[in-house]
Enzyme design. Structure first.
Site, short mmCIF file in Angstrom:
data_model
loop_
_atom_site.label_atom_id
_atom_site.label_comp_id
_atom_site.label_asym_id
_atom_site.label_seq_id
_atom_site.Cartn_x
_atom_site.Cartn_y
_atom_site.Cartn_z
N LYS A 6 0.84 -1.21 0.00
CA LYS A 6 0.00 0.00 0.00
C LYS A 6 0.87 1.26 0.00
O LYS A 6 0.65 2.18 -0.79
CB LYS A 6 -0.89 -0.07 1.25
CG LYS A 6 -1.96 0.98 1.34
CD LYS A 6 -3.15 0.46 2.14
CE LYS A 6 -3.00 0.57 3.64
NZ LYS A 6 -3.45 1.85 4.17
N SER A 7 1.87 1.30 0.87
CA SER A 7 2.70 2.50 0.97
C SER A 7 3.43 2.76 -0.35
O SER A 7 3.49 3.90 -0.84
CB SER A 7 3.74 2.34 2.09
OG SER A 7 3.11 2.36 3.33
N ARG B 241 2.96 6.00 -3.30
CA ARG B 241 4.10 6.79 -3.80
C ARG B 241 4.26 6.62 -5.30
O ARG B 241 4.62 7.56 -6.01
CB ARG B 241 5.37 6.35 -3.06
CG ARG B 241 5.36 6.87 -1.60
CD ARG B 241 6.14 5.97 -0.67
NE ARG B 241 6.24 6.51 0.67
CZ ARG B 241 5.31 6.35 1.63
NH1 ARG B 241 4.20 5.67 1.37
NH2 ARG B 241 5.49 6.86 2.83
N GLY C 274 -5.03 8.19 5.26
CA GLY C 274 -4.13 9.22 5.80
C GLY C 274 -2.94 9.44 4.89
O GLY C 274 -2.47 10.57 4.72
N ARG D 246 -8.20 12.78 12.28
CA ARG D 246 -6.76 12.54 12.44
C ARG D 246 -5.94 13.84 12.38
O ARG D 246 -6.34 14.79 11.71
CB ARG D 246 -6.29 11.52 11.39
CG ARG D 246 -6.98 10.18 11.63
CD ARG D 246 -6.57 9.12 10.66
NE ARG D 246 -5.18 8.76 10.84
CZ ARG D 246 -4.55 7.88 10.07
NH1 ARG D 246 -5.21 7.29 9.08
NH2 ARG D 246 -3.30 7.58 10.30
N SER E 202 7.66 9.64 11.44
CA SER E 202 6.46 9.51 10.59
C SER E 202 6.84 9.58 9.13
O SER E 202 7.32 10.60 8.63
CB SER E 202 5.46 10.63 10.90
OG SER E 202 4.48 10.65 9.87
N GLN F 132 4.77 9.52 6.73
CA GLN F 132 3.83 10.38 6.00
C GLN F 132 4.27 11.83 6.06
O GLN F 132 4.23 12.54 5.06
CB GLN F 132 2.42 10.21 6.56
CG GLN F 132 1.85 8.82 6.27
CD GLN F 132 0.48 8.60 6.86
OE1 GLN F 132 -0.04 9.44 7.58
NE2 GLN F 132 -0.11 7.46 6.56
N ASP G 10 2.35 -0.60 12.05
CA ASP G 10 1.09 -1.11 11.49
C ASP G 10 0.86 -2.58 11.83
O ASP G 10 -0.23 -3.11 11.57
CB ASP G 10 1.09 -0.94 9.96
CG ASP G 10 0.95 0.52 9.56
OD1 ASP G 10 0.55 1.34 10.41
OD2 ASP G 10 1.23 0.84 8.40
N LYS H 103 -4.36 6.45 14.58
CA LYS H 103 -4.43 5.72 13.29
C LYS H 103 -5.90 5.70 12.83
O LYS H 103 -6.68 6.55 13.23
CB LYS H 103 -3.86 4.32 13.45
CG LYS H 103 -2.36 4.30 13.74
CD LYS H 103 -1.55 4.80 12.56
CE LYS H 103 -0.06 4.83 12.88
NZ LYS H 103 0.68 5.60 11.86
C1 S3P Z 1 2.56 5.15 6.17
C2 S3P Z 1 3.15 5.61 7.30
C3 S3P Z 1 2.72 5.27 8.66
C4 S3P Z 1 1.80 4.05 8.63
C5 S3P Z 1 0.76 4.15 7.58
C6 S3P Z 1 1.39 4.24 6.20
C7 S3P Z 1 3.08 5.57 4.86
O1 S3P Z 1 2.01 6.36 9.22
O2 S3P Z 1 1.22 3.86 9.89
O3 S3P Z 1 -0.10 3.05 7.60
O4 S3P Z 1 2.74 4.96 3.82
O5 S3P Z 1 3.86 6.54 4.82
P1 S3P Z 1 2.77 7.58 9.99
O6 S3P Z 1 3.60 8.29 9.00
O7 S3P Z 1 1.66 8.43 10.53
O8 S3P Z 1 3.58 6.93 11.06
#
Ligand code: S3P
Length: 452
Positions: A23-24, A28, A97, A125, A178, A180, A333, A360
């Site tokens: 997913k991450s 991107r 998020g 959030r 973080s 994100q 996660d 979260k």
């Molecule tokens: C993610 C970063 C994490 C993670 C989220 C996905 C990402 O969050 O918990 O599920 O893809 O960059 P945080 O950046 O808030 O820690």
């Protein structure tokens, strides 16, 4: 409301399979392929609703996207200066998020106005963590104020920069690790007139850094510090030709399931094994379990491997888990999956430094405590820590997901070891990351029924 009825496993789980694309990395890839010059080919992108939101937003910003077949998508990048104002200025991030925080970094540098909105969970959030540093570099971004947390939240109203203006340099030292926030700043930094420097207390997942480097961006990293300096760069990101690795966070549930059901043998193929994502394997190894990792090469600068559980040196869980500090950040996660493992491990488990878990998709500390209570597993929440006494989950549990996919999947895995049937309420949220979860569990020999 969609719910799952999960019955205790009557035989070991057996199977070799793939989990959906990470997913991450998929978020991107949508964003950076859109900003590249030239055509990218992306294979095996995450099929979840979260990543579909990022795709939808990039399409709304004028990016041409075509599904070549079920697995391959073609993205015609518009270059750093080529995004267009969307027909409707309001862009919906759903439950995601990552979509909101990463896309905000790109939109803050554009010459047109947009508003980012999300569902009820995403709207709760914290967004001050991106809005403040973006404002500090000259962006105009305003959130709503959450009266309880006194923090900014969605909707995020982003005003376009005046013609000829660019974002300023930025030097941020983040209070919490973080990916994100880091990624938001690095993406906005592509459009800045000076250096972006981000320091984290410990290194969070580094997919943005790896992808930017692979595409030719002027990025340097030193442990938890990343620096992007576009001065003197031609501003060209090369297109991607990417096989997205399997999602380690999705794989974690199956690795844990294979520990929860005695005698199981499970192989998860083609999983991303980036060390910023594999903290859960270390936690399980400390408990006497874990997975044998068979490296299978690299994809787009990311290491990939097969995870084998129940073969070779990996064994049953012999003691409780100890997860704290830097390790918590590297399995942030996977805590729900690890808590499910802890609930059936001999001895007491201790999870610390869980403050981020409270913000979260749900307050996961509270939701996990409620899940354990429903299964009759002794536990205690102390501040931002959770203690879990191992035991046998009772039958007849009714678990509320609080609209959180990872709570739903953790409960389904734990239900395999329960004394009777478990009901898991409100599981539509699982579609945000792994719509095929129930089918995989069935394929492994689990008994899961979906009721609408
Ligand atoms: C993610 C970063 C994490 C993670 C989220 C996905 C990402 O969050 O918990 O599920 O893809 O960059 P945080 O950046 O808030 O820690």
């Amino acid at each position: 409301m969609r719910r799952w009825i999960v019955r205790p496993a009557t035989r070991p789980l057996r199977g070799a399979f793939r989990v959906p694309g990470d997913k991450s990395i998929s978020h991107r890839a949508w964003i950076l392929a859109s900003l590249a010059e030239g055509t990218s080919h992306l294979r095996g992108m995450s099929p979840g609703d979260d990543v579909a939101r990022t795709r939808g937003i990039m399409a709304a910003l004028g990016v041409e996207i075509e599904d070549l077949d079920e697995r391959v998508v073609r993205v015609v990048g518009r270059g750093l200066g080529g995004l267009c104002a969307p027909a409707h200025g309001t862009l919906d991030c759903g439950n995601a998020g990552t979509t909101m925080r990463l896309v905000a970094g790109v939109l803050a540098a554009q010459g047109f106005d947009t508003t980012l909105v999300g569902d009820a969970s995403l709207t709760r959030r914290p967004m001050g963590r991106i809005a403040r540093p973006l404002r500090a570099r000259g962006a105009s971004i305003e959130g709503a104020i959450d009266p309880v947390r006194r923090d900014e939240t969605a909707p995020l109203v982003i005003r376009g920069l005046r013609q000829g203006r660019r974002l300023f340099a930025s030097e941020e030292s983040l209070a919490v690790a973080s990916a994100q926030v880091k990624s938001c700043l690095l993406l906005s930094g592509l459009f800045a007139d000076g250096e972006t420097s981000v320091r984290e207390p410990t290194l969070s997942r580094d997919h943005t850094e790896r992808m930017l480097s692979a595409m030719g961006a002027p990025l340097r990293t030193m442990g938890p510090v990343s620096q992007l300096d576009p001065r003197g760069w031609d501003g060209v990101l090369a297109p991607l030709d990417l096989d997205v690795p399997g999602d380690a966070s999705a794989a974690a549930f199956w690795v844990v399931a294979a520990h929860v059901v005695e005698g199981s043998r499970v192989q998860v193929r083609g999983v991303g094994i980036n060390p910023t994502r594999t903290g859960f394997l270390e936690a399980l190894r400390d408990q006497g379990g874990g997975a044998a990792v068979v490296p299978k090469g690299e994809a787009g600068g990311e290491p990939v491997g097969d995870l084998h559980v129940g073969v070779g040196p990996t064994g049953a869980l012999r003691r409780g888990a100890r997860v704290a500090g830097e390790l918590t950040a590297r399995c942030i996660d996977e805590i729900p999956a690890l808590v499910a493992a802890a609930a059936v491990s001999p001895g007491e488990s201790r999870f610390d430094d869980l403050a981020e878990l409270r913000v979260k998709e749900s307050d996961r500390v509270a939701a996990l405590a409620a899940m354990l209570a429903a299964f009759g597993i002794a536990h205690a929440v102390t501040g931002d820590g959770l203690t879990v006494a191992g035991g046998r989950p009772r039958g007849g549990a009714v678990v509320e997901t609080h609209g959180d996919h990872r709570i739903a999947m953790a409960a389904a895995v734990l239900a395999l070891a329960a004394e009777g049937e478990t009901t898991i309420d409100d599981v539509a949220c699982v579609d945000t990351s792994d719509p095929g979860f129930a089918a995989i569990l069935r394929g492994l020999g689990g008994d899961i029924e979906v009721r609408e």
